[in-house]
Design an enzyme around this catalytic site. Structure first.
Site, PDB file in Angstrom:
ATOM      1  N   SER A  96      21.638 119.213  33.320  1.00  0.00           N
ATOM      2  CA  SER A  96      20.586 117.970  33.070  1.00  0.00           C
ATOM      3  C   SER A  96      20.909 116.824  32.689  1.00  0.00           C
ATOM      4  O   SER A  96      21.663 116.654  31.701  1.00  0.00           O
ATOM      5  CB  SER A  96      19.660 118.620  32.171  1.00  0.00           C
ATOM      6  OG  SER A  96      18.672 117.793  31.603  1.00  0.00           O
TER       7      SER A  96
ATOM      8  N   ASN B  84      21.928 126.160  23.103  1.00  0.00           N
ATOM      9  CA  ASN B  84      21.539 124.899  23.008  1.00  0.00           C
ATOM     10  C   ASN B  84      21.077 124.791  21.454  1.00  0.00           C
ATOM     11  O   ASN B  84      20.846 123.904  20.854  1.00  0.00           O
ATOM     12  CB  ASN B  84      20.116 124.809  23.617  1.00  0.00           C
ATOM     13  CG  ASN B  84      19.422 125.840  23.788  1.00  0.00           C
ATOM     14  OD1 ASN B  84      19.891 126.692  24.430  1.00  0.00           O
ATOM     15  ND2 ASN B  84      18.371 125.797  23.252  1.00  0.00           N
TER      16      ASN B  84
ATOM     17  N   THR C 219      11.923 113.496  48.797  1.00  0.00           N
ATOM     18  CA  THR C 219      12.493 112.137  48.670  1.00  0.00           C
ATOM     19  C   THR C 219      13.473 112.068  47.391  1.00  0.00           C
ATOM     20  O   THR C 219      12.996 112.434  46.189  1.00  0.00           O
ATOM     21  CB  THR C 219      11.787 110.859  48.948  1.00  0.00           C
ATOM     22  OG1 THR C 219      10.879 111.185  50.019  1.00  0.00           O
ATOM     23  CG2 THR C 219      12.555 109.665  48.991  1.00  0.00           C
TER      24      THR C 219
ATOM     25  N   GLY D 100      17.398 120.414  34.345  1.00  0.00           N
ATOM     26  CA  GLY D 100      18.081 121.739  33.971  1.00  0.00           C
ATOM     27  C   GLY D 100      17.162 122.770  34.503  1.00  0.00           C
ATOM     28  O   GLY D 100      17.249 123.788  34.555  1.00  0.00           O
ATOM     29  N   THR D 101      15.644 122.736  34.047  1.00  0.00           N
ATOM     30  CA  THR D 101      14.974 123.907  33.954  1.00  0.00           C
ATOM     31  C   THR D 101      14.823 123.997  35.637  1.00  0.00           C
ATOM     32  O   THR D 101      14.690 125.425  36.006  1.00  0.00           O
ATOM     33  CB  THR D 101      13.294 123.283  33.679  1.00  0.00           C
ATOM     34  OG1 THR D 101      13.463 123.195  32.143  1.00  0.00           O
ATOM     35  CG2 THR D 101      12.360 124.570  33.766  1.00  0.00           C
TER      36      THR D 101
ATOM     37  N   GLN E 163      24.103 122.058  28.248  1.00  0.00           N
ATOM     38  CA  GLN E 163      24.579 121.569  26.985  1.00  0.00           C
ATOM     39  C   GLN E 163      25.943 121.055  27.087  1.00  0.00           C
ATOM     40  O   GLN E 163      26.546 120.648  26.168  1.00  0.00           O
ATOM     41  CB  GLN E 163      24.235 122.481  25.747  1.00  0.00           C
ATOM     42  CG  GLN E 163      22.619 122.553  25.609  1.00  0.00           C
ATOM     43  CD  GLN E 163      22.108 121.399  24.681  1.00  0.00           C
ATOM     44  OE1 GLN E 163      22.719 120.369  24.451  1.00  0.00           O
ATOM     45  NE2 GLN E 163      20.738 121.472  25.076  1.00  0.00           N
TER      46      GLN E 163
ATOM     47  N   HIS F 105      19.417 114.171  31.136  1.00  0.00           N
ATOM     48  CA  HIS F 105      19.178 113.465  29.720  1.00  0.00           C
ATOM     49  C   HIS F 105      19.838 114.106  28.613  1.00  0.00           C
ATOM     50  O   HIS F 105      19.923 113.694  27.502  1.00  0.00           O
ATOM     51  CB  HIS F 105      17.570 113.448  29.510  1.00  0.00           C
ATOM     52  CG  HIS F 105      17.100 114.954  29.011  1.00  0.00           C
ATOM     53  ND1 HIS F 105      16.801 115.187  28.129  1.00  0.00           N
ATOM     54  CD2 HIS F 105      16.983 116.190  30.039  1.00  0.00           C
ATOM     55  CE1 HIS F 105      16.284 116.468  27.981  1.00  0.00           C
ATOM     56  NE2 HIS F 105      16.296 116.932  29.247  1.00  0.00           N
TER      57      HIS F 105
ATOM     58  N   CYS G 168      11.965 123.101  23.058  1.00  0.00           N
ATOM     59  CA  CYS G 168      10.892 123.363  23.922  1.00  0.00           C
ATOM     60  C   CYS G 168       9.907 124.267  22.785  1.00  0.00           C
ATOM     61  O   CYS G 168       8.988 124.447  23.081  1.00  0.00           O
ATOM     62  CB  CYS G 168      11.470 124.374  25.013  1.00  0.00           C
ATOM     63  SG  CYS G 168      12.526 123.289  25.849  1.00  0.00           S
TER      64      CYS G 168
HETATM   65  N1  PLP Z   1      18.809 124.847  29.247  1.00  0.00           N
HETATM   66  C1  PLP Z   1      19.352 124.418  28.435  1.00  0.00           C
HETATM   67  C2  PLP Z   1      20.710 125.093  27.782  1.00  0.00           C
HETATM   68  C3  PLP Z   1      18.582 123.519  27.777  1.00  0.00           C
HETATM   69  O1  PLP Z   1      19.121 123.087  26.395  1.00  0.00           O
HETATM   70  C4  PLP Z   1      17.752 122.708  28.303  1.00  0.00           C
HETATM   71  C5  PLP Z   1      16.916 121.803  27.604  1.00  0.00           C
HETATM   72  O2  PLP Z   1      16.630 121.690  26.431  1.00  0.00           O
HETATM   73  C6  PLP Z   1      17.452 123.093  29.556  1.00  0.00           C
HETATM   74  C7  PLP Z   1      17.942 124.259  30.160  1.00  0.00           C
HETATM   75  C8  PLP Z   1      16.319 122.429  30.372  1.00  0.00           C
HETATM   76  O3  PLP Z   1      16.864 121.171  30.845  1.00  0.00           O
HETATM   77  P1  PLP Z   1      15.779 120.105  31.031  1.00  0.00           P
HETATM   78  O4  PLP Z   1      15.042 119.457  29.905  1.00  0.00           O
HETATM   79  O5  PLP Z   1      16.466 119.213  32.052  1.00  0.00           O
HETATM   80  O6  PLP Z   1      14.566 120.784  31.969  1.00  0.00           O
END
Ligand code: PLP
Length: 396
Positions: free
Chosen positions: A202, A154, A240, A74-75, A182, A204, A328
């Site tokens: 994302s 989130n 890759t 996600g990031t 989310q 996970h 985070c």
């Molecule tokens: N965006 C949202 C809304 C999230 O909740 C999160 C993770 O908590 C992220 C982005 C970041 O995702 P990742 O953990 O895959 O980097």
């Protein structure tokens, strides 16, 4: 401590991988380990895994497989969407609109873009955490190049009116990015219906492996590459491919998509049951976020006169995993920006706890958590001079 004696109510932080998902990844570590870019058949087996995944994700989002670009999560998807669109469209303008409740992956990327001369408008949200559309319309200028509004939050689970936001963006010829980290595989998301140009996912967060995700990029979108190097991902994101990661993310998405209706129904039922019991059985509590327009498994409650961090610690001692904000910022003592944005005082924000349920949670688990929660809140309030004072005044 192991999985067996934990009650896991933190599925917005990350999710458990099912055995089937782990097994789906296994062959691509040591059996079919070819490079997906290689021209021989052994490499093509890996390439097929990548291509099959793109088809599955495209079906879920109602787009074409060529519009799916794998990332590390996600990031990265958020960073790429924002930086890529900002620099790809800098010749058209320098104004970006986003909200005060975005995840740090969006928020801090916008802050970073300010250093390069981009102007950011941070939209307020209402007391339920929903973007006001009239405010969005008013924020649009001649030089607005991008709107970024998350699909679902989130922390408080609020679901935004993304169809309407997409329509506004389209009308003005502005790109629309949504962080669906989310939301994807938790609620239906259709990029055509919602006029979405860029969408972050994302793995996970829906039962797939960590460090894996993708960015949907609408065909023809003027966004620049994220990573320079080889020709992977159509030269847009070199490196890759993570074949086991894609295999796992695909398996998790297939399972979630097949069971979406049932999972949504079950999680909503459990969420409403737990919320109702907390609000009626524990006095001085309040639900944060919209009552119904929220993710099926999300509960966020403020417990007056209780420190959320201390409560988290007491639940942890009983093997219960919850969170005080986004993962985070779990170790960050500043009050949550999201809770501040919906109008909570610092004290109320600090007294909040997020519980995010999954379809694996049972009613028995929830009943147990409720008993622990009631006792812990009562114990903390007994030690709170503010609470004792309030009760003393009430008795007089
Ligand atoms: N965006 C949202 C809304 C999230 O909740 C999160 C993770 O908590 C992220 C982005 C970041 O995702 P990742 O953990 O895959 O980097």
């Amino acid at each position: 401590m192991n999985e067996k004696n934990v009650i896991y109510l933190d599925n917005a932080a990350t999710t458990r991988m099912r055995r089937e998902t782990v097994l789906a990844m296994e062959p691509y570590f040591s059996e079919y380990y070819g490079n997906p870019s290689s021209s021989y058949e052994f490499g093509m087996i890996s390439e097929q895994v990548m291509d099959y995944g793109r088809k599955v994700f495209a079906d879920i989002l109602n787009c074409s497989p060529e519009e799916i670009y794998y990332t590390s999560g996600g990031t990265e998807s958020d960073n790429w969407a924002l930086n890529g669109a900002a620099f790809g469209r800098a010749h058209r303008g320098n104004h970006i609109i986003t909200t005060k409740i975005e995840h740090p992956a969006v928020k801090n990327t916008c802050e970073h873009l300010k250093q390069f001369g981009f102007e950011i408008t941070w939209l307020d949200v209402d007391r339920n955490g929903i973007v006001r559309l009239d405010e969005l319309e008013r924020a649009i200028k001649e030089d607005t190049i991008l709107i970024s509004v998350m699909t679902a939050n989130n922390e408080i689970g609020t679901i935004q009116p993304i169809e309407k936001i997409g329509r506004i963006a389209q009308t003005h010829g502005i790109l629309f990015h949504t962080d669906a980290v989310q939301a994807f595989c938790h609620i239906p998301v259709d990029v055509q219906k919602s006029g979405i140009d860029l969408l972050s996912v994302s793995s996970h967060k829906f039962g797939g492996p960590k460090g894996m995700g993708f960015l949907y990029i609408r065909r023809g979108c003027d966004i620049i590459p994220f990573m320079n190097g080889g020709h992977q991902e159509k030269s847009m994101r070199a490196g890759t491919g993570n074949v086991p990661g894609v295999a796992g993310m695909t398996k998790a998405a297939e399972y979630a998509w097949e069971n979406l209706d049932n999972m949504m129904r079950y999680e909503t039922m459990l969420r409403n049951y737990m919320t109702r019991r907390i609000l009626t059985e524990i006095p001085f509590t309040r639900l944060n976020g919209h009552e119904t327009r929220r993710l099926p498994g999300n509960i966020n409650i403020s417990f007056d006169y209780v420190d959320g961090g201390t409560l988290l610690g007491m639940l942890d001692m009983k093997g219960i995993c919850v969170s005080t904000g986004s993962a985070c910022s779990a170790k960050n003592s500043a009050p949550s920006a999201v809770l501040k944005a919906i109008g909570l005082s610092d004290d109320m924000a600090h007294s909040s706890v997020r519980m995010t349920l999954s379809a694996s949670n049972t009613r028995e688990e929830i009943d147990f958590v409720l008993e622990v929660l009631k006792a812990a809140v009562q114990e903390l309030r007994q030690k709170s001079s503010g609470f004792q004072e309030k009760m003393g005044r009430k008795r007089k």
